[in-house]
Design a protein around this motif. Structure first.
Motif, PDB file in Angstrom:
ATOM      1  N   ALA A  63      48.162  10.864-101.302  1.00 34.87           N
ATOM      2  CA  ALA A  63      46.903  10.873-100.547  1.00 34.87           C
ATOM      3  C   ALA A  63      46.200  12.217-100.684  1.00 34.87           C
ATOM      4  N   ALA A  64      46.984  13.296-100.682  1.00 34.53           N
ATOM      5  CA  ALA A  64      46.416  14.645-100.739  1.00 34.53           C
ATOM      6  C   ALA A  64      45.810  14.979-102.095  1.00 34.53           C
ATOM      7  N   MET A  65      46.003  14.109-103.080  1.00 30.12           N
ATOM      8  CA  MET A  65      45.347  14.257-104.382  1.00 30.12           C
ATOM      9  C   MET A  65      44.137  13.324-104.471  1.00 30.12           C
ATOM     10  N   GLY A  66      43.910  12.555-103.417  1.00 27.96           N
ATOM     11  CA  GLY A  66      42.867  11.532-103.465  1.00 27.96           C
ATOM     12  C   GLY A  66      43.276  10.303-104.248  1.00 27.96           C
ATOM     13  N   LEU A 130      42.901  18.907-106.555  1.00 31.56           N
ATOM     14  CA  LEU A 130      43.974  19.902-106.488  1.00 31.56           C
ATOM     15  C   LEU A 130      43.807  20.785-105.253  1.00 31.56           C
ATOM     16  N   ARG A 131      44.761  21.681-105.055  1.00 29.82           N
ATOM     17  CA  ARG A 131      44.628  22.668-103.981  1.00 29.82           C
ATOM     18  C   ARG A 131      43.692  23.796-104.387  1.00 29.82           C
ATOM     19  N   SER A 132      43.428  23.886-105.649  1.00 30.68           N
ATOM     20  CA  SER A 132      42.861  25.116-106.208  1.00 30.68           C
ATOM     21  C   SER A 132      41.348  25.105-106.420  1.00 30.68           C
ATOM     22  N   GLY A 133      40.664  24.056-105.992  1.00 27.51           N
ATOM     23  CA  GLY A 133      39.247  23.968-106.350  1.00 27.51           C
ATOM     24  C   GLY A 133      38.259  24.422-105.298  1.00 27.51           C
ATOM     25  N   ALA A 134      38.728  24.918-104.149  1.00 21.90           N
ATOM     26  CA  ALA A 134      37.799  25.314-103.089  1.00 21.90           C
ATOM     27  C   ALA A 134      36.996  26.544-103.503  1.00 21.90           C
ATOM     28  N   MET A 191      42.279  19.896-101.638  1.00 22.72           N
ATOM     29  CA  MET A 191      42.873  19.095-100.559  1.00 22.72           C
ATOM     30  C   MET A 191      44.370  19.364-100.514  1.00 22.72           C
ATOM     31  N   ILE A 192      44.936  19.243 -99.296  1.00 18.23           N
ATOM     32  CA  ILE A 192      46.376  19.410 -99.082  1.00 18.23           C
ATOM     33  C   ILE A 192      46.722  18.602 -97.842  1.00 18.23           C
ATOM     34  N   ASP A 193      47.963  18.129 -97.759  1.00 19.47           N
ATOM     35  CA  ASP A 193      48.358  17.452 -96.519  1.00 19.47           C
ATOM     36  C   ASP A 193      49.034  18.436 -95.581  1.00 19.47           C
ATOM     37  N   VAL A 194      48.894  18.197 -94.284  1.00 14.21           N
ATOM     38  CA  VAL A 194      49.474  19.101 -93.286  1.00 14.21           C
ATOM     39  C   VAL A 194      50.917  18.661 -93.044  1.00 14.21           C
ATOM     40  N   SER A 195      51.792  19.071 -93.945  1.00 14.13           N
ATOM     41  CA  SER A 195      53.195  18.687 -93.807  1.00 14.13           C
ATOM     42  C   SER A 195      54.012  19.801 -93.175  1.00 14.13           C
TER      43      SER A 195
END
Lengths: 300, 300
Positions: A63-66, A130-134, A191-195
């Motif tokens: 989900a965190a990757m869309g 990814l996590r890296s695109g912000a 995006m990232i999930d709050v794990s």
């Protein structure tokens, strides 16, 4: 020891690995395991709950990757007689909920119960997020109020038989598959999930993207504390960055999803970790029940 | 508890699950875990050996479908300080050998070392070879002499420091990826890897295919016993059925592979389990070091 990913692929370091397929949609691959006494306690979690939760944690990585969840496999060590059925009951319920079939497994003897799930996903309509695109200036959103799982755990420690909403959030968290897809389609840049807790997971996103964090508000779930919302793990809400908040909010509404909650912005100063007028705490969830043995790390 | 596979897909019951991709090659997904004291003993296997072996077992599941290994993920519970590096050394060596990158993982505390690998494969040039396609009259072949791992284990129990060829076969078995692809391309109708012993694995193939077994010879590795060849596990040779043996032999030769060894034929009588003039023993490998706790089962 391991070679890095070729261009267009991601190995390690994100919620799921990204594998390019010639002529096809990129594939996603991730794994998450749970260990008795570390990730769950049978006093308040049934093995069906454990099955639900470990599949949910894996679906959350996709989900965190869309992405879409395609299928999962399950390796179980140390299940006693009859325990496998209970575990598979919860796996089956989660599988049906997410539309993600469990397609294979392995089973071994063992001194303690360890359940390892691996999930295959795909990203048919857009590039994986990814996590890296912000980028500096991107708005940050979260899909729901936080701290529910940690608050539920706190309540269950006092009374293992409780069964309210917070306890359910701890026992049977729900991965935000639809939300991830809509955020990706609406232009989420990271995006990232709050794990492992909002603070720690936001920190990971910021480091990967090379941006700072200016957080204005933290949505605290009813019955949870601010500490639980910031540092509690296993909420499995999604956090994402997006240049155009209005488009995102409209996309969530059009999809019939609960409105995403704006929490702040990405900053051009990579070292900034601001929460209101204070410093954002970036320590994570105390994974856990057996703190003296903590060695957990998330690598994908 | 779990729903079955739709037409054209396979969930559970084969070496790997088969997932159809619209417009693309079918995907393969499998998992295999190893547990300290059940699958390995540190007196004679280093953690690098363990890493090599668990990835090989997973690659073998893809090989037994005639597939290509695409990528693997690794979940590790209970690794002590410094142990992860050793494990990843062997994982990295196997990854390089098979051309199968390790792309992600998870790490947890735990009381004993459990390493769970999941592998993604694909079958770009032909349909995956299931266990269930053998027909009466098909010739049965195996890719190499058997019993090497079990013989190596026997020798290592007496002298953990030994390092001959049989000991290497136990510590670092090699999955038959190229052989599986060539067998599939040459018309293999059914295939399985010898992970739990020739007798048991042939029995599985026969049951899945609804055929009987008439075995004429068992190729016993030099230094191994017939019992080890028949009932020893972890050889990771491939067994397959094929209507035209000559075509298969020519294909192996053309690919530069060692000649496959004819061992017998599939029979129209499903209950037949013949070895020469005797009955084929279909019990499997004593998995293993902790026999009192045996609960291992292979489901994919």
């Amino acid at each position: 020891v391991l070679p890095g990913a070729p261009a267009g692929e991601v190995f390690f370091g994100d919620d799921a690995a990204v594998l390019a397929r010639p002529g096809g949609s990129p594939l996603l691959l991730a794994t998450d395991c749970v260990v008795e006494g570390v990730h769950f306690d049978r006093r308040w979690s049934s093995l069906a709950d454990v099955g639900w939760k470990v599949l949910s944690a894996n679906v959350s990585d996709v989900a965190a990757m869309g992405g879409d969840a395609v299928a999962a496999v399950v390796a179980v060590a140390g299940a006693g007689t009859g325990e496998l059925e209970q575990l598979y009951e919860g796996l089956g319920e989660a599988s049906a909920h997410y539309g993600c079939p469990v397609v294979g497994g392995d089973l071994s003897a063992g001194a303690e119960l360890v359940v390892s799930v691996a999930i295959l996903g795909t990203s048919p309509l857009h590039a994986p997020v990814l996590r890296s695109g912000a980028r500096p200036g991107d708005a940050l959103f979260v899909t729901g109020a936080l701290g529910r799982s940690a608050a539920g755990l706190r309540l269950l420690r006092n009374d293992p038989a409780r069964s309210g909403e917070l306890e359910a959030a701890h026992r049977r968290p729900v991965a935000r598959l639809a939300e991830g897809r809509v955020a990706a389609a609406a232009g989420a840049t990271a995006m990232i999930d709050v794990s492992d807790g909002l603070g720690l997971d936001l920190d990971r996103l910021a480091i990967a993207s090379g941006v700072g964090l200016s957080i204005e508000r933290v949505p605290v779930a009813s019955g949870a504390t601010l500490d639980e919302a910031l540092g509690g793990g296993e909420d499995y809400e999604l956090v994402f960055a997006v240049p155009e908040g209005a488009r995102l909010i409209a996309a969530f509404a059009a999809a019939g999803l609960a409105p995403p909650i704006a929490i702040g912005r990405c900053d051009a100063e990579p070292s900034l970790r601001r929460l209101g007028d204070a410093t954002l705490p970036v320590s994570g969830f105390e994974h856990q029940l057996r703190n003296d043995e903590r060695a957990r790390a998330d690598t994908a």
